[in-house]
Design a protein around this motif. Sequence first.
Motif, short mmCIF file in Angstrom:
data_model
loop_
_atom_site.label_atom_id
_atom_site.label_comp_id
_atom_site.label_asym_id
_atom_site.label_seq_id
_atom_site.Cartn_x
_atom_site.Cartn_y
_atom_site.Cartn_z
N ASP A 94 30.07 63.36 40.44
CA ASP A 94 30.33 62.41 41.53
C ASP A 94 29.08 62.06 42.32
O ASP A 94 29.11 61.17 43.17
CB ASP A 94 31.40 62.97 42.47
CG ASP A 94 32.76 62.99 41.79
OD1 ASP A 94 32.99 62.11 40.92
OD2 ASP A 94 33.56 63.89 42.10
N ARG A 138 26.12 56.79 39.41
CA ARG A 138 26.84 58.07 39.39
C ARG A 138 26.67 58.72 38.02
O ARG A 138 26.82 58.08 36.99
CB ARG A 138 28.33 57.86 39.67
CG ARG A 138 28.68 57.74 41.14
CD ARG A 138 30.19 57.62 41.35
NE ARG A 138 30.89 58.74 40.72
CZ ARG A 138 31.70 58.63 39.67
NH1 ARG A 138 31.94 57.47 39.12
NH2 ARG A 138 32.29 59.70 39.18
N GLY A 140 28.53 60.77 36.46
CA GLY A 140 29.76 60.76 35.66
C GLY A 140 29.91 59.52 34.79
O GLY A 140 30.67 59.52 33.83
#
Length: 192
Positions: A94, A138, A140
């Motif tokens: 995150d 990010r 992710g």
Amino acid sequence: MSGPILRVEGISKGFPGVQALKDVHLEVRAGEVLVLVGENGAGKSTLMKILSGIYTKDEGTITFEGQEVELTSPLQAQELGITIIHQELNLMPDLTVAQNIYVGREPTTGPFLSERKLNRQTAELLQRLDIHLDPRQRVGELTVAEQQMVEIAKALSFNAKILIMDEPTSALTDSEVETLFVLIEQLKARGT
Ligand SMILES: Nc1ncnc2c1ncn2[C@@H]1O[C@H](COP(=O)(O)OP(=O)(O)OP(=O)(O)O)[C@@H](O)[C@H]1O
Ligand SMILES: [Mg+2]
């Protein structure tokens, strides 16, 4: 320096019921890539964990830049210039690329974290390494290969002289492996 940057002599390590390493010797020179090959359970990860301060050796000596050293923690090894990238990457999905690289070391303006400085210094680091990623993205959202690039950039942001990678290609596609090898060539050329 002409001698090896790292010399390992007579390293042994046992776990309850298994002798993982017995009298291991190796030398690494600056700018050299050394590959460890062995079957499952041969002791490769154990050796890498000893060299990065995660496990302590039972016997043997480690000489780094001409001085015998005791590697007592990952942080201490990292401060000396030895960093490991594990097979399981350790990033926070995150957070952004920049936040992951400088977590706990964020630049400040007065008492405040400076996101602008953080992104700028990350962009500079990535540019030096020729890694084409956006500091603000990010983690992710990145591919495994890109996440590995972030790990490498993070390791080098600590001025790693020795970068240890445990099975770095196992989760990569063939073309991602090529990209990793190009980066490794660049690191070699710099003497890492
Ligand atoms: N923390 C631990 N506790 C107990 N035994 C361990 C520990 N870590 C490793 N071992 C044992 O030590 C031996 C060497 O394991 P290691 O993980 O170093 O091998 P490896 O060469 O990295 O294998 P792989 O190719 O499967 O990753 C194995 O028998 C393993 O079960
Ligand atoms: Mg292993």
